[in-house]
Design an enzyme around this catalytic site. Structure first.
Site, short mmCIF file in Angstrom:
data_model
loop_
_atom_site.label_atom_id
_atom_site.label_comp_id
_atom_site.label_asym_id
_atom_site.label_seq_id
_atom_site.Cartn_x
_atom_site.Cartn_y
_atom_site.Cartn_z
N GLY A 265 50.76 27.36 43.80
CA GLY A 265 50.11 27.30 45.10
C GLY A 265 50.98 27.61 46.28
O GLY A 265 50.47 27.67 47.41
N LYS B 118 51.90 39.87 31.33
CA LYS B 118 50.66 39.44 31.98
C LYS B 118 49.46 39.66 31.06
O LYS B 118 48.54 38.83 31.02
CB LYS B 118 50.45 40.21 33.28
CG LYS B 118 51.38 39.81 34.41
CD LYS B 118 51.04 38.47 35.00
CE LYS B 118 49.78 38.49 35.82
NZ LYS B 118 49.52 37.19 36.50
#
Length: 600
Positions: free
Chosen positions: A23, A172
């Protein structure tokens, strides 16, 4: 970027707790801000930093600071490589937004694997253990791109490549596959979002890199034709897409759970136009010099070979230079209609507005207006003036890459023909003339239109459906042979006159120098002539082939480089000349006056 209001006065009761892992990263900050603005959640911000560092001048951090003081947000230090820490941060929550830790590009494979792939495994296991209901993974459109070919309006049906050219995209893709495979196990619903070329205020990789290159002058170059299209995604739209995905999963939509979605601004743009808009908005020069992709790849290969030969250690990069070149020169567009239909995503900020906000946010890195632009395209460059501002200048300055490369290849072939083939100069000339004569004779016998004759041959036969297809193919693919007019072999009278004038000028100048040498009065000319003749004898006798080869390469590179860095090179030459004059003056002090006068 608009300032925030106080969203936490008279707030409704939140419906639950959500966790944003990562975050404090670029996208994570905007997602946290979006969630706080909606006032539906108690937001837990989880990141790898040991303590929370807030910037009072940032509207995003200001909003988080207000939420922390009101109890609507909390911060947790989490290392995704350690599962117990993840469990402690997500326990009691119903939604987890997982954004990978933004790692440096020079990290080794093991560190990247642990942060991305092993981190995804740990987050999934922690979510299952804590009975989390929904997991949204921040992936990337790069997981379907291997750099080998263009991608046009790709849908989610496009498969993963069998081989990747960069480590980051491969890792990824592995993490994304793990998240999607974990769907509907122990009650956990998952999905992944694939934004393309995310940009916006606070971006920490592409924008700083671009501005750094602009300050050093490297953004003058376009890799490839500059016509390749790309999709871009403004960061606020990425945050909005995460919220849409969570709401769709909350509705237990079968078409969303276990799926990946491309998320873009749905406004494809030429990649280099996007770069130009960013640079011009910050006061830098837009790219204008096109470099062939293969030439850039060969330069990178040569650099890698040179590093290896010199024993220079290089860091393992998450994204190779070759992959970056492919990304900047290939078309990569994606169809985000599935995200619009399945999760209800529509871009909240247009591409034009996103670029404007991004430029405004990086205004502190804009070019100093007091700095004079030494590369004014409206003015003729010194290299262009030196080369006569004609066809030769256009070729040596790479105005047209195809023409220049053709001329360079032709000269290389002639150089090999006359100097490296092992034949004498006379034999090579005779063989070349013979070859040209045979080719000219064969060209003269070619029919004026090969297509017509081929069609006539087919039309005289009994036609079948297959032969009609062949006939149509010939009509589409046929060609005519242009006739060479006699004017192609004629030389203009003005060109002959100019050539003769140049020869006469050189001859007369040689005669004048010879007269001065015969008088024996000018020692300066004698020393120059002697040095020139000795050098010429040395070159012709021993190293003519090497010198000509070096001159060929030098002529096609030096003028081009000089045009790009005129100011820098002129400054270096000026410094060298001043140092040389000082050194010469100091040396002449030790010689008698009459010797010094001869050397001057």
């Amino acid at each position: 970027m608009a300032l925030i209001d106080d969203y936490w006065s008279d707030d409704p009761i939140p419906r639950g707790t959500c966790v944003v892992i990562g975050g404090r990263g670029f996208v994570g900050r905007w997602l946290v801000f979006r969630l706080l603005k909606l006032r539906r959640w108690v937001v837990r911000v989880a990141d790898s930093s040991q303590s929370l560092q807030l910037d009072p001048s940032s509207p995003l951090d200001s909003a988080l600071s207000q939420a922390l003081s009101s109890g609507r947000a909390s911060y947790h230090s989490v290392d995704v490589r350690h599962r117990p820490q993840i469990v402690g941060s997500i326990e009691g929550s119903s939604v987890v937004f997982y954004l990978d830790v933004e790692a440096a590009h020079d990290q080794d494979f093991y560190t990247c694997y642990m942060n991305i792939v092993q981190g995804a495994k740990n987050v999934i296991d922690a979510c299952r253990e804590c009975k989390v209901k929904r997991l949204i993974y921040y992936s990337s459109a790069d997981v379907v791109f291997d750099g080998s070919c263009d991608i046009y309006s790709a849908t989610e049906s496009i498969p993963y490549p069998s081989k990747y050219n960069d480590m980051w995209s491969e890792l990824k893709a592995q993490a994304e596959a793990l998240v999607l495979f974990a769907n509907d196990i122990d009650g956990l619903l998952t999905c992944a979002l694939r934004p393309s070329n995310v940009f916006g205020p606070g971006e920490t990789q592409f924008m700083p890199f671009l501005i750094k290159q602009a300050k050093s002058g490297w953004t003058k170059f376009i890799v490839g034709t500059g016509e390749n299209m790309s999709d871009f995604t403004y960061v606020e739209n990425v945050a909005h897409a995460h919220v849409c995905a969570e709401e769709a999963l909350d509705a237990r939509s079968v078409s969303v759970a276990g799926k990946a979605f491309f998320v873009t601004n749905s406004e494809p743009m030429k990649f280099w136009k996007f770069v130009s808009l960013i640079l011009e908005g910050l006061g830098y020069q837009r790219p204008f010099i096109k470099l062939p992709v293969m030439m850039v790849h060969y330069i990178l290969l040569f650099g890698e070979w040179l590093h290896k030969e010199l024993g220079v250690t290089k860091h393992n990069h998450m994204r190779s230079s070759h992959y970056v070149v492919s990304s900047a020169s290939r078309t990569r567009t994606f169809d985000s209609s599935a995200a619009r239909e399945q999760i209800g995503y529509t871009p909240a900020v247009t591409l034009e507005e996103g670029i404007s906000r991004t430029v405004e946010s990086f205004s502190h890195l804009a070019r100093d207006p007091s700095y004079m632009d030494y590369t004014n395209l409206s003015e003729q460059s010194k290299a262009d003036k030196l080369l006569g501002s004609g066809k030769v200048a256009d070729i040596l300055l790479w105005r047209d890459e195809k023409t220049t490369f053709t001329c360079f290849l032709t000269l290389v072939l002639l150089f090999y023909w006359f100097f490296l083939s092992g034949r004498t100069f006379i034999s090579s000339t005779a063989l070349l003339l013979l070859t040209m004569t045979i080719v000219s004779l064969g060209y003269g016998y070619l029919p004026s239109n090969i297509l017509v004759r081929s069609i006539h041959d087919l039309s005289t036969r009994p036609t079948t459906l297959k032969m009609n297809h062949q006939l149509c193919a010939l009509i589409r693919c046929g060609f005519s042979v242009p006739v060479a007019s006699p004017s192609c072999f004629e030389i203009e009278e003005n060109l002959v006159r100019e050539s003769i004038r140049s020869i006469v000028y050189v001859w007369n100048r040689g005669i004048r120098v010879s007269r001065l040498l015969a008088r024996g009065e000018d020692w300066n000319i004698f020393l120059k002539a002697a040095a020139y003749l000795c050098f010429l004898k040395f070159v012709i006798a021993r190293h003519l082939t090497t010198v000509l080869g070096a001159a060929l390469v030098f002529s096609f590179t030096s003028f081009f480089v000089y045009e790009q860095y005129e100011a820098e090179l002129d400054a270096i030459v000026k410094v060298v000349l001043n140092r040389t004059r000082r050194l010469k003056g100091q040396v002449l002090r030790y010689f008698p006056i009459y010797v010094g006068s001869l050397l001057l």
